[in-house]
Scaffold this motif. Structure first.
Motif, PDB file in Angstrom:
ATOM      1  N   ARG A 298      -5.372  -0.525  -1.986  1.00 24.53           N
ATOM      2  CA  ARG A 298      -6.670   0.058  -2.310  1.00 24.53           C
ATOM      3  C   ARG A 298      -7.429   0.209  -0.994  1.00 24.53           C
ATOM      4  O   ARG A 298      -7.317  -0.654  -0.127  1.00 24.53           O
TER       5      ARG A 298
ATOM      6  N   LEU B 117      -2.468  -5.696  -2.888  1.00 18.99           N
ATOM      7  CA  LEU B 117      -2.207  -6.500  -4.084  1.00 18.99           C
ATOM      8  C   LEU B 117      -0.720  -6.802  -4.164  1.00 18.99           C
ATOM      9  O   LEU B 117       0.094  -5.893  -3.999  1.00 18.99           O
TER      10      LEU B 117
ATOM     11  N   SER C 230       0.697  -3.023  -3.883  1.00 24.13           N
ATOM     12  CA  SER C 230      -0.028  -1.759  -4.007  1.00 24.13           C
ATOM     13  C   SER C 230      -1.333  -1.890  -3.230  1.00 24.13           C
ATOM     14  O   SER C 230      -1.818  -2.984  -3.001  1.00 24.13           O
TER      15      SER C 230
ATOM     16  N   PRO D 287      -6.443   3.888  -4.565  1.00 22.70           N
ATOM     17  CA  PRO D 287      -5.440   4.914  -4.824  1.00 22.70           C
ATOM     18  C   PRO D 287      -6.075   6.297  -4.988  1.00 22.70           C
ATOM     19  O   PRO D 287      -7.215   6.411  -5.377  1.00 22.70           O
TER      20      PRO D 287
END
Lengths: 264, 408
Positions: free
Chosen positions: A66, A56, A64, A89
């Protein structure tokens, strides 16, 4: 009832002789024909698993990540069954989701919360909401059923290295965040190359590009990268697919609550 | 730091045998196959805001806890094992310096059958404000007062799946005592509790408990029917020789029912139990229920957040609001789920006693930090508490709790 009618229509369209179809078809009929051909090209795989990584990015470029492992089971005459295990996460690691897709009917979905070992039935009304804070909406990653959209063929167009059909789709299910999508589908293998999404005000919202197609056993094509760009917010999401496995056998009876609790 | 599990159950022969077998198995396993390890570490700062002057109760404390999680499988993934020890150190309350084995089991899967042996956790139910049918595990009140933390329970279980439903039998050797906070903790009971419990059964904590559950779904309905017979997880109290009150664990039989209907934006929830006692002296038979809904609005404020509205009504046939928290109460709550990258969540709720107006308010919020940690804030307050209400002892226990939990 509506579903039955629809399938009658499908059969009728599929049965039309090709020559006759080319002359007498409306853009809607031609669009549906392409959608059915796409669906047929990607039917019969029965099951597969794959690892997904999402990156993202916000407008400033901060990233970030995932990570999710997916298992999918094809159901004849209904939407697919899927099991998703969240790995990153880390604070949501072990959380898992079981989904029974039902096309136009609301999907059935259960969430497993590992900290208290609770399986919770959840609502699937939130079609247009963002998936894990990304630029991908829940409805973008749902089971692709022909009957979920109405179609219109817009013409032929070159798209990158491919020659494509340009196809407009209108969501027929409730709660969509889009008025329509425009997709480019390559003529040779009926693969999605690009989708443009238009929001409820019919303004261009985002673009999804499918990059790096590979052919898997059985003749099924999967892109190993999706690039999603939100034109209204400047945010973007990259989906990376790894370890596609169409061969390790999965059983339909394992797509249940017990499996949800012991995924790893 | 004495592990509760050792303190509570050294006399349980069955449990000791189980533990021994599991320990041997784990020893053997550590040489076979891949072992996945993850660790959660939590720092916690708790501040009490309204302490009665001169009560001698402490007003803040700091705690750190560690929960490693080891897991693996062998036999082509058909046999899984897991080991989750837990430990906490607390700056003030020696009772909160404790350890536990949350999970330590072997799970074998064979066609539609599932066999589990060892220590594990099992959750039953659908309601949000009270977990009524959930009974297998003892609640760990040392970790939090919301009843979501559980002690590991030794068990043998056999489950059979029938597609859309599952039938599971549980044999539960070895009872886990409820742990109580030190008397000087603001959240403790308003009286001193003896650490020498009394059991109705002559076998004490070695009494063998049994449970069965049938659960499944059909269309929009999820259902569960359960039965339990054995030592009550909830303690009553009897006067002890030393002036303190002794926890008393009666023998009970309990039927449970839980239902949820999920349609579009509505979740309708219902749980009920019927508990009967072997001897009238041990307790009065009763029925309790909780029912309500959660309705969600999605994509509010241009997709900034989702909002869930919750309401649950509580009923208990025992006409004694002095000892029963959820006797004739209503719970109202709001759940905010933000669509941000940090996964910010806020849950605010209040429980109001419909008879005397006593009220408690609770807010919990959390958001992700540093990509692998979660920052949490929790606050609870009691007001208008009637002297006859079960929460009267907590009337001056308003607190705020700040926590940061890392996941490695």
């Amino acid at each position: 009832m509506i579903m039955k009618k629809f399938w009658c229509l499908c059969l009728a369209v599929a049965a039309l002789p090709a020559g006759f179809a080319a002359f007498g078809q409306t853009p809607e009929e031609r669009g549906l024909e392409i959608a059915i051909a796409m669906d047929e090209r990607d039917s019969g795989w029965r099951y597969f698993s794959a690892d997904m990584e999402m990156i993202l990015r916000n407008r400033a470029g901060r990233e970030s990540r995932r990570r999710i492992t997916n298992r999918q089971f094809e159901v004849d005459g209904d939407g697919d069954k899927s099991l998703s295990l969240f790995r990153e996460p880390r604070d949501v690691a072990g959380t898992a989701m079981l989904t029974f897709a039902h096309g136009l009917e609301p999907d059935d979905q259960w969430l497993y919360l590992p900290a208290i070992k609770r399986v919770k039935r959840i609502s699937t009304r939130n079609k247009s909401g963002p998936f894990m804070g990304s630029e991908i909406a829940y409805e973008d990653i749902g089971s692709p059923e022909v009957k979920k959209y109405s179609y219109r063929y817009l013409g032929d167009e070159p798209c990158g290295q491919y020659e494509c059909y340009k196809l407009e789709r209108h969501p027929q299910y409730e709660g969509s965040g889009y008025t329509r999508h425009i997709s480019w589908v390559d003529k040779a293998e009926y693969r999605l190359i690009r989708i443009e999404f238009y929001d409820r005000k019919d303004a261009l919202l985002k673009t999804m590009d499918f990059i790096g197609y590979n052919e898997y056993p059985g003749g099924y094509w999967r892109a190993d990268r999706f690039e999603v760009t939100n034109h209204q917010t400047g945010k973007s999401t990259t989906l990376l697919w790894r370890n596609y496995d169409f061969e390790t056998e999965l059983h339909e009876k394992d797509f249940n609550h017990n499996a949800l609790k012991r995924l790893r | 730091m004495v592990p509760d599990i050792a303190r509570g159950m050294t006399r349980g022969r069955m449990f000791r045998a189980l533990l021994g077998a599991a320990a041997l198995a784990f020893h053997a396993l550590s040489f076979a196959g891949e072992v996945a390890v993850s660790v959660a570490m939590e720092l916690e700062l708790q501040a009490f805001v309204s302490n009665p002057a001169g009560s001698g109760r402490h007003d803040d404390n700091f705690a750190v806890s560690l929960e490693p999680d080891f897991r693996g499988d062998f036999d082509d993934g058909n046999t899984l094992w897991r080991f989750v020890p837990f430990g906490r150190w607390d700056s003030r309350d020696p009772e909160r310096r404790h350890g536990d084995i949350r999970e330590m089991y072997l799970l074998h899967v064979m066609d539609d059958w599932e066999f589990l042996a060892g220590v594990s956790k099992v959750f039953w139910g659908v309601a949000e404000s009270r977990h009524l049918v959930d009974i297998i595990n003892q609640t760990d009140h040392l970790e939090g007062i919301d009843g979501e933390d559980k002690l590991g329970q030794p068990m043998l279980s056999v489950g059979r799946s029938f597609g859309q439903s599952t039938l599971t039998f549980y044999v539960l050797p070895g009872f886990r005592e409820r742990a109580f906070l030190s008397a000087d903790s603001p959240l403790s009971l308003p009286f001193a509790v003896s650490d020498d419990p009394l059991y109705e059964s002559g076998k004490g904590r070695d009494h063998m408990d049994f449970a069965v559950r049938f659960s499944g779904y059909r269309d929009v309905l999820d259902y569960g029917v359960s039965w339990f017979r054995g030592t009550s997880r909830e303690a009553g109290f009897v006067p002890g020789m030393d002036g303190r009150l002794r926890p008393f664990y009666p023998q009970i039989e309990q039927f449970g029912l839980d239902l949820q209907i999920t349609t579009e934006s509505w979740l309708w929830k219902f749980e009920a139990i019927r508990r009967t006692f072997g001897h009238r002296a041990a307790g009065d038979d009763f029925t309790a229920a909780v029912g309500g809904f959660e309705y969600s609005f999605y994509g509010l404020r241009d997709g900034l957040f989702d909002l869930g509205l919750l309401a649950e009504l509580h009923y208990d046939s025992r006409d004694d609001s002095g000892t029963i928290l959820f006797q004739d109460d209503v719970f109202l709550g709001m759940r905010f789920g933000f669509t941000d990258v940090e996964g910010t969540e806020i849950l605010a709720g209040t429980v109001i006693d419909l008879k005397d107006g006593s009220q408690s308010l609770r807010v919990e919020g959390s958001r992700r930090m540093f990509n692998n940690a979660r920052l949490g804030l929790e606050a609870q307050s009691f007001f208008n508490v009637d002297p006859g209400n079960a929460s009267y002892g907590l009337r001056n226990s308003d607190y705020a709790l700040l926590s940061l939990k890392w996941y490695f």
